[in-house]
Enzyme design. Structure first.
Site: not given
Ligand code: PEP
Ligand code: MG
Length: 956
Positions: A890, A853, A690, A842-843, A583, A726, A819
């Site tokens: 994304c 992650r 999100r 990311n996932d 983050h 989402r 993901e």
């Protein structure tokens, strides 16, 4: 370990005098194989040195050091003399307890035994006891009051989960002799009762010796059965002893004051709330006992006699033991503490006599209380590191001038400036202070200096938000509660640094356990200010911030650290650990500060002021670069600056490659407020809303109307551009405080994303209804997170379609996030049914490479440009296009300049990035040709490592 049992007791014995009684005892000890025949001489010798009369009709004859070798096994034998035996000095003994002990094990027995001595007429009762059982009961017959005092409270104990916390609570009870070994296991079987406010209750009657209540709080926020776990009561219940306490606690919870317990930072505060035995606010002093055999009868007697010579109360307790303080004037009570060599005693003395009594008692204890003593070794403590970040220990040297280090590209841009290294140090300081006055003065001086430093920071801070942070720090320093708690610890003899950091850490842990995320974040501020003062106390000056913009070097930068940075002072960020999807990296990108992360521990050893050049786009660090390298980099930076300006000027235009292929560039946002900035930066839509951030911003689940209003704002702000929403993606590392989720061993592999919402159709339907209502025929795309199977997609789709019958929407598409590798591999099947895919790199990277992650050291390797991840994206795009469906990306990879040509080459139709990156990504696309990008992507698919892929894109 010595325990009292009925087998050890011989009832109805007779002896004409003390010597006959000793003979009887010796015979018994010999007959039972505990000692050799000559032990009688030891018993007699000991009595000659001083009577072993304990009080209440009890004597405790035992041998001398000379006769220790005659002891075969440690043990006791109890002889009841109903007619009494004259033990000298007018004392009559009804019970003689003969002790065979090689060392100081018998202290334990005395500890057990002397508890009974609190009874007023015990001697008479012992005389009259008719059976060993009755006699034993009398000896164990401590008053059945609920034990609850400072030693039964453990605040901020190290515990990783509920079981460990239970174990800590049970241990306190065990130390207080409330329970036997095994009580922890008993409690683990009992169903815990949630009391609200994060408080839990466990109790059992099994294995309980005397009733007691322990209260423990964990050092870091925990959850149990999906609910916060802030404090745990462990009750060893026996009879009704706990009734009054329980009533008080219930009343407290009903009044909504549970938080007072959850937030308490001192044991005193807890006891005040619960009504337990409050420690006296009297002068105290601590000293370690050096006597080889502990505080056994002889030294204890001398101590008691000295204490009695003062006309006021004197109490004594063993630090780190659960036993409450006892009167130092009572020999039996002193013995009951069972103090061993090396244990630290705390004297608590009535204020009126403290000036005289404390030095005299300390001197007597130091002098050995009538015995020769070997001094104890001097001990200093090294505290646990205050906060996670470990210091670079394994690495011996800082990288030399001219070294180039490849780290992880976290936020694009080139920055040059002096290194400002902020490493959390381990401080070395004594646990005990010189004197209360000296330590208090030390603390005052440190606080004055830190206040002055903060003043300077406030004056220099240009941004209001940063100024406010330092003003808050000032307020924290001035908090009277903090000063009070530190004062209390100083009075207990702690050193200023130990007292200060102890209070800060406890307060920070309490703070971060709060359900309100914003309040919990204040814990970082507390630690910040705590470290500043600690550094001052330990004589370590914080390195002053360089005057010119600098490169901030840290072990790992937390999101809040980055958020408080002043971009006008921090030219760049360099971290030893962390990855691009951490983050902190996301925040750095949002602030536009170039960042290289995961550069390795050696960077923490860089000398302050070392010239550093970082290239956040390439993930490169140059230490003290040569003038040529610097010149080149700075001209690159200027070029980039110009490019960005040019890109910004064309941000509203669409992104079309040189050979006419259009790629949509959208924004990732987390709240409705972000939409205006996104549109202003050139977003062609929102590619990822999100929604969990909207849920997290509320202290309770937002109802449909609240959600509808939020979604409406986003659609209004987009002015006809598409919105990809989402559905709620919580669980895993993103818990919702008000939504209990059972504890999981591997939350990332557990109930998160769609798995969770499908278990709560009420929540999911509410969100879908709010979305459909907000649409008003504007382009709405709904996607489901963490889809791993076709069934999950179908369930989610069917639910939405059902609701759509109630709330018709003209322009609606339904899709899924890719993901999980299984979803990518199933894309050929899913593509027949979905309207679109959006790849959450990311996932997807995390699950493909099996690297958490957020992992502190491994996440640096979780590079989305790994060919394995690219293969999965390729499968997804091919499948989608074969069925005429579109694919977006994304995850953070979409905004990585090295990845953009590859994603375009793989055929991705839409890139959704942070608003700040939109113009740059669009400009990069405009510089490509689709055919070149496709060739590049094909080559990348044939490579073996992410490093090779990055090298390939550099060559471009
Ligand atoms: C992703 O996983 O790439 C993604 C966009 O979702 P999040 O980062 O919110 O988990
Ligand atoms: Mg994700």
């Amino acid at each position: 370990m010595l325990e009292l049992t009925v087998e050890q007791i011989s009832m109805g014995q007779q002896a004409v005098d003390k010597s006959a009684a000793l003979q009887l005892l010796a015979d018994k000890l010999v007959a039972d194989g505990l000692v050799a025949p000559g032990y009688l001489a030891g018993l007699q010798g000991r009595e000659a040195q001083g009577s072993t009369f304990l009080g209440q009709g009890i004597a405790i004859p035992h041998g001398t050091p000379d006769t220790r070798e005659l002891v075969y096994a440690t043990g006791v034998r109890l002889l009841q003399f109903p007619d009494g035996v004259d033990w000298g000095d007018g004392h009559i003994v009804y019970l003689a307890i003969g002790i065979a002990a090689k060392s100081d094990e018998h202290l334990r027995l005395l500890q057990l035994l002397t508890r009974a001595l609190g009874e007023t007429d015990l001697g008479e009762a012992l005389r009259r006891a008719g059976s060993p059982e009755a006699l034993l009961k009398l000896l164990q017959g401590a008053p059945q009051e609920l034990a609850l005092d400072a030693q039964m409270i453990g605040l901020s104990v190290a515990a990783d989960d509920f079981e460990e916390l239970v174990w800590r609570g049970a241990r306190l009870l065990r130390q207080a002799d409330c329970v036997s070994n095994g009580f922890a296991a008993v409690l683990q079987q009992v169903e815990a009762l949630p009391l609200g406010d994060g408080l839990w209750w466990l109790n059992s009657e099994q294995m309980v010796n005397r009733p007691g209540l322990a209260f423990v709080t964990p050092s870091r926020p925990l959850r149990y059965l999906g609910q916060p776990l802030i404090g745990l009561f462990c009750l060893a219940s026996l009879g009704e002893a706990h009734q009054a306490l329980l009533e008080r606690l219930c009343a407290l919870l009903i009044e909504g004051r549970g938080q007072e317990l959850a937030r308490a930072t001192t044991t005193r505060a807890v006891l005040e709330v619960l009504g337990g035995e409050l420690p006296a606010d009297w002068p105290t002093a601590r000293i370690a006992l050096a006597n080889a055999h502990g505080l056994h009868a002889r030294p204890a007697k001398i101590l008691a006699q000295l204490a009695k010579s003062f006309d006021g109360e004197i109490r004594l307790r063993v630090v780190d033991s659960a036993e409450p303080a006892v009167s130092a004037k009572s020999l039996s009570k002193l013995l009951s503490l069972g103090v061993r060599r090396g244990q630290v005693l705390e004297l608590v003395v009535e204020p009126g006599i403290a000036v005289e009594a404390l030095p005299a008692l300390l001197a007597a204890i130091e002098g050995g209380l009538g015995e020769e003593v070997e001094p104890l070794p001097v001990i200093t403590t090294v505290p646990e590191p205050v906060h996670a970040a470990p210091v670079a220990k394994a690495v011996a040297e800082a990288p030399a001038a001219g070294t180039r280090i490849q780290g992880i590209a976290a936020a694009p841009g080139i920055a040059f400036g002096p290194a400002h290294v902020e490493v959390l140090r381990e401080y070395d300081y004594p646990a005990r202070g010189e004197s209360v006055a000296v330590e208090r003065e030390r603390l005052q001086q440190a606080l004055i200096q830190v206040r002055a430093d903060l003043e300077g920071l406030i004056l220099r801070a240009q941004a209001k938000a940063i100024r406010e942070i330092f003003i808050t720090h000032q307020e924290m320093l001035d908090d009277p509660a903090l000063t009070e708690d530190v004062g209390a610890r100083l009075r207990q003899g702690e050193s200023a640094p130990a007292a200060w950091i102890g209070v800060i850490e406890a307060a920070a842990r309490q703070q971060e356990s709060l359900a309100d995320a914003l309040l919990a974040e204040r814990a970082a501020d507390m630690r910040d200010i705590g470290r500043r003062v600690l550094a001052q106390l330990c004589g370590h000056e914080n390195t002053p911030e360089p005057q010119e913009p600098y490169i901030l070097v840290m072990d790992e930068v937390g999101p809040s650290d980055v958020a408080r940075l002043d971009p006008t002072r921090v030219a760049g960020i360099l971290t030893a650990r962390g990855g691009a999807t951490a983050h902190s990296a996301i925040v750095a990108r949002a602030l536009g500060i170039p960042a290289v992360v995961g550069a390795g521990d050696a960077v923490l050893l860089l000398a302050a002021g070392t010239a550093l050049l970082i290239d956040g786009g390439r993930g490169r660090l140059d230490v003290a670069p040569s003038p040529e390298d610097l010149k080149r980099a700075l001209s690159d930076r200027d070029l980039r600056e110009q490019r960005l300006q040019a890109a910004a000027a064309r941000r509203m235009e669409s992104a079309v490659t040189l050979d006419g292929h259009a790629v949509e560039v959208c924004a990732n946002i987390g709240e409705s407020a972000g939409v205006a900035a996104a549109v202003e930066q050139g977003a062609e839509g929102v590619g990822l809303l999100r929604t969990e951030l909207i849920f997290m911003a509320h202290s309770q689940a937002p109802d449909e109307a609240v959600q509808e209003a939020e979604y409406r704002k986003v659609l209004d702000g987009l002015g006809g551009r598409p919105l990809v929403v989402r559905t709620l993606d919580v669980g895993g590392d993103k818990p919702l405080p008000y939504w209990p989720i059972a504890k999981e061993e591997n939350p990332f592999l557990g109930v998160r994303g769609i798995r969770l919402t499908l278990q709560r159709p009420d929540v999911m339907e509410g969100q879908l209804r709010a979305l459909l209502r907000a649409a008003d025929n504007r382009p709405l795309r709904i996607m489901f997170p963490m889809i791993g199977s076709v069934e999950e997609w179908r369930q989610a789709r069917d639910m939405t379609e059902r609701l759509r019958l109630e709330i018709p929407v003209a322009d609606l598409q339904l899709g899924i996030m890719i993901e999980i590798p299984s979803a990518a591999l199933l894309a050929p099947v899913l593509a027949r049914e979905v309207d679109f895919f959006s790849v959450g790199t990311n996932d997807l990277t995390q699950y493909t490479l099996a690297i958490d992650r957020g992992h502190p050291t491994l996440s640096a390797q979780a590079d989305g440009l790994h060919p394995a991840v690219l293969q999965l994206i390729d499968i997804t795009v091919r499948a989608a296009h074969a069925h005429g469906k579109w694919v977006g990306v994304c995850g953070e990879l979409a905004g990585d300049p090295a990845a953009v040509p590859l994603l375009v080459g793989l055929g991705v139709d839409e890139l959704s990035v942070s608003a700040r990156s939109i113009a740059e990504v669009k400009a990069e696309i405009r510089d490509l040709t689709l055919t070149q990008a496709q060739a590049l992507a094909q080559t990348a698919l044939g490579l073996g490592t992410a490093k090779e892929v990055r090298a390939l894109t550099e060559k471009r």
